[in-house]
Design a protein around this motif. Structure first.
Motif, PDB file in Angstrom:
ATOM      1  N   SER A  98       0.806  -1.212   0.000  1.00  0.00           N
ATOM      2  CA  SER A  98       0.000   0.000   0.000  1.00  0.00           C
ATOM      3  C   SER A  98       0.846   1.272   0.000  1.00  0.00           C
ATOM      4  O   SER A  98       0.339   2.347  -0.314  1.00  0.00           O
ATOM      5  N   ARG A  99       2.124   1.144   0.315  1.00  0.00           N
ATOM      6  CA  ARG A  99       2.984   2.332   0.339  1.00  0.00           C
ATOM      7  C   ARG A  99       3.416   2.749  -1.060  1.00  0.00           C
ATOM      8  O   ARG A  99       3.848   3.874  -1.269  1.00  0.00           O
ATOM      9  N   PHE A 100       3.305   1.834  -2.030  1.00  0.00           N
ATOM     10  CA  PHE A 100       3.729   2.104  -3.403  1.00  0.00           C
ATOM     11  C   PHE A 100       2.579   2.674  -4.212  1.00  0.00           C
ATOM     12  O   PHE A 100       1.430   2.229  -4.079  1.00  0.00           O
ATOM     13  N   GLN A 101       2.898   3.630  -5.088  1.00  0.00           N
ATOM     14  CA  GLN A 101       1.878   4.260  -5.925  1.00  0.00           C
ATOM     15  C   GLN A 101       2.528   4.704  -7.232  1.00  0.00           C
ATOM     16  O   GLN A 101       3.697   5.095  -7.269  1.00  0.00           O
ATOM     17  N   LEU A 102       1.745   4.636  -8.326  1.00  0.00           N
ATOM     18  CA  LEU A 102       2.227   5.043  -9.648  1.00  0.00           C
ATOM     19  C   LEU A 102       1.531   6.321 -10.085  1.00  0.00           C
ATOM     20  O   LEU A 102       0.316   6.492  -9.897  1.00  0.00           O
ATOM     21  N   GLU A 103       2.300   7.195 -10.698  1.00  0.00           N
ATOM     22  CA  GLU A 103       1.755   8.381 -11.363  1.00  0.00           C
ATOM     23  C   GLU A 103       2.257   8.338 -12.810  1.00  0.00           C
ATOM     24  O   GLU A 103       3.448   8.516 -13.057  1.00  0.00           O
ATOM     25  N   VAL A 104       1.353   8.084 -13.766  1.00  0.00           N
ATOM     26  CA  VAL A 104       1.740   7.920 -15.166  1.00  0.00           C
ATOM     27  C   VAL A 104       1.013   8.971 -15.996  1.00  0.00           C
ATOM     28  O   VAL A 104      -0.219   9.077 -15.942  1.00  0.00           O
ATOM     29  N   GLU A 105       1.783   9.719 -16.798  1.00  0.00           N
ATOM     30  CA  GLU A 105       1.175  10.736 -17.648  1.00  0.00           C
ATOM     31  C   GLU A 105       2.183  11.178 -18.707  1.00  0.00           C
ATOM     32  O   GLU A 105       3.321  11.545 -18.363  1.00  0.00           O
ATOM     33  N   ASP A 106       1.778  11.101 -20.003  1.00  0.00           N
ATOM     34  CA  ASP A 106       2.577  11.599 -21.119  1.00  0.00           C
ATOM     35  C   ASP A 106       4.003  11.065 -21.106  1.00  0.00           C
ATOM     36  O   ASP A 106       4.981  11.823 -21.176  1.00  0.00           O
ATOM     37  N   GLY A 107       4.133   9.763 -20.999  1.00  0.00           N
ATOM     38  CA  GLY A 107       5.446   9.145 -21.067  1.00  0.00           C
ATOM     39  C   GLY A 107       6.292   9.300 -19.831  1.00  0.00           C
ATOM     40  O   GLY A 107       7.475   8.945 -19.831  1.00  0.00           O
ATOM     41  N   VAL A 108       5.728   9.837 -18.774  1.00  0.00           N
ATOM     42  CA  VAL A 108       6.447  10.004 -17.505  1.00  0.00           C
ATOM     43  C   VAL A 108       5.811   9.091 -16.477  1.00  0.00           C
ATOM     44  O   VAL A 108       4.600   9.124 -16.257  1.00  0.00           O
ATOM     45  N   SER A 109       6.664   8.275 -15.860  1.00  0.00           N
ATOM     46  CA  SER A 109       6.194   7.369 -14.813  1.00  0.00           C
ATOM     47  C   SER A 109       6.925   7.699 -13.522  1.00  0.00           C
ATOM     48  O   SER A 109       8.168   7.614 -13.461  1.00  0.00           O
TER      49      SER A 109
END
Length: 497
Positions: A98-109
């Motif tokens: 639960s501590r891990f999270q992804l933010e993905v947008e326009d080729g940026v992760s």
């Protein structure tokens, strides 16, 4: 053979469907070469990771943000890994934490890790697989931990002469450095902080009362403020006694204070004696006590008060005492003249002397001071000065001194009870004339003289200019004369022809 329409759909990873040509003859399937199709990304620019290898430092408990930017990602899949363990693939978070999270947008992760701990430290890999040829970038996560320090003991009692080693242990990341300081408490001066050694231990050798105080070990690693731990060290010892006399002269009366300064742990009991008898407080003999200091004040001193005074201090560890002899002899002279002299060969020496009876004679000894610890000073010269007019303040002019030399002076005073002890050595520097402050005196001039002086100063320059101008004009005149003569001769020659 029955006509068969065969359609084979091949799904190629990250590519497109390949549709082989339909045939009525099943044998043609084996004989015909299939059409060659390439994945879409091979028909355009391949992905490129724009983020470079780097390191991210985050304090424990905070959120770490790991960034990976890819240009031309298209249908390729970006994966995050820690060592060989997959954390995410595309937008899918594989690791169940639960501590891990992804933010993905326009080729940026961006991979976010909340509440990081030291176990999260390590190498994180951002990877894109291009037909079995992976490209990747590495982000190293360094989790910083503020320092923590712990002392082996917080209170410590030692006896005078003992040896002991203080010890502290520190934890944190990076590994903290241990620095030792000491706080010493004085009666009137507050706290004085002394810096000591660096390391896990601090050694105390053959301790005395001067080693008592609060020792602080500080753990420093650059993360937040240093962590500290205090160790209060107390030294137990038998009393140590010092005694002092102070005289005050007021018109026809004299007042004397005798101070007994006692250092002891445990605290000491102090008793006053004159000769062999114990002293008790009277209307002329007053006793006061402050922390570490016992005082006898004798008002309107008489010759019957003279004698050998002592203070005796004792505690459970032992006894100690100190003596001072109170007599009618003068106190040692105290020099009051400045320590810097601007006269080339003489020096006005001034001093004050406190005495129960009038001073009748002084003795001065002076010499040229030694230049360094390896050289002896000059020979002492002695002067005996009878006193014609008794006074507390006296002066005498020393003569035949050397310019640029340092001199030492010692004084003695004598009255009807005898000679005083020698004074403290007084030192002065015979610099000589100070030209930086010497004022040059000149007679004033009237305005007519000033104007005349100015006129007398300027002519040399004016004359020089005139001389130069005369030379130049003479040169022009000579040139003109020559040209004129040549012209006449030329005219004469032409005329004769």
């Amino acid at each position: 053979m029955r006509a068969v329409y065969v359609s084979l759909l091949l799904v190629i990873s990250q590519g497109t469907y390949v549709d082989l040509k339909k045939s009525n003859n099943s044998e043609n399937i084996h004989r015909r070469q299939p059409s060659v199709w390439y994945p879409r990304h091979q028909r355009s620019t391949e992905p490129e990771i724009l983020t470079e290898d780097g390191a991210v430092k985050v304090e424990r408990g905070e959120t770490a943000r790991l960034r990976c930017e890819v240009a031309g990602l298209g249908d390729f899949v970006l994966m995050w890994k820690q060592n060989s363990r997959v954390i995410s693939a595309g937008n899918l978070l594989v690791r169940k934490d639960s501590r891990f999270q992804l933010e993905v947008e326009d080729g940026v992760s961006n991979l976010l890790i909340r509440g990081v701990d030291r176990s999260d430290s390590g190498e994180y890999i951002c990877e894109v697989d291009i037909m079995g040829r992976p490209i990747r970038v590495r982000q190293t996560l360094d989790v910083l931990v503020p320092p923590v320090v712990k002392a082996r003991e917080t209170e410590l009692e030692l006896y005078k002469g003992q040896n002991y080693t203080l010890s502290c242990s520190g934890q944190g990341y990076p590994n903290p450095q241990i620095v030792w300081t000491r706080k010493v408490k004085y009666y009137n001066d507050g706290y004085l902080e002394n810096y000591g050694n660096q390391g896990l231990s601090f050694s105390l050798i053959n301790v005395t009362r001067h080693d008592a105080g609060i020792y602080t070990c500080s753990a420093v690693n650059g993360v937040r403020a240093p962590a500290t731990a205090d160790i209060n060290v107390r030294i137990k010892y038998r009393p140590e006694v010092e005694i002092e006399q102070t005289w005050r002269m007021e018109f026809t009366t004299t007042e004397v204070e005798i101070d007994c300064i006692v250092f002891a742990n445990p605290p000491a009991q102090v008793t006053w004696f004159r000769d062999s008898g114990k002293i008790f407080e009277t209307d002329r003999v007053l006793m006061t006590e402050k922390p570490g200091r016992w005082t006898i004040k004798i008002v309107n001193l008489r010759d019957t008060d003279f004698g050998n005074y002592s203070c005796r201090a004792s505690n459970i560890l032992g006894k100690s005492q100190a003596f001072t002899f109170l007599s009618g002899r003068p106190r040692p002279p105290k020099f009051t003249s400045p320590s810097l002299n601007f006269h080339p060969h003489s020096y006005n020496l001034t001093w004050r002397t406190e005495a129960f009876a009038p001073v009748t004679e002084y003795k001065l000894r002076y010499r040229q001071s030694k230049e360094s610890s390896h050289h002896e000073g000059g020979i002492w010269s002695e002067l005996v000065l009878p006193v014609a007019q008794p006074s507390i303040a006296q002066h005498y002019t020393l003569r035949n001194l050397k310019t640029g030399s340092v001199y030492d002076v010692v004084g003695f005073a004598k009255n009807q009870y005898g000679w005083s002890d020698h004074s403290k050595t007084f030192t002065f520097f015979n610099k000589g004339v100070d030209f930086s402050t010497e004022q040059v005196k000149q007679k004033p001039k009237d305005e007519s003289n000033i104007i005349q002086d100015k006129e007398e100063e300027k002519p040399p320059k004016i004359k020089e200019e005139k001389v130069v101008q005369h030379v130049r004009s003479s040169g022009v005149y000579v040139k003109s004369s020559i040209c004129y003569t040549i012209a006449i001769l030329a005219f004469y020659v032409i005329y004769r022809q």
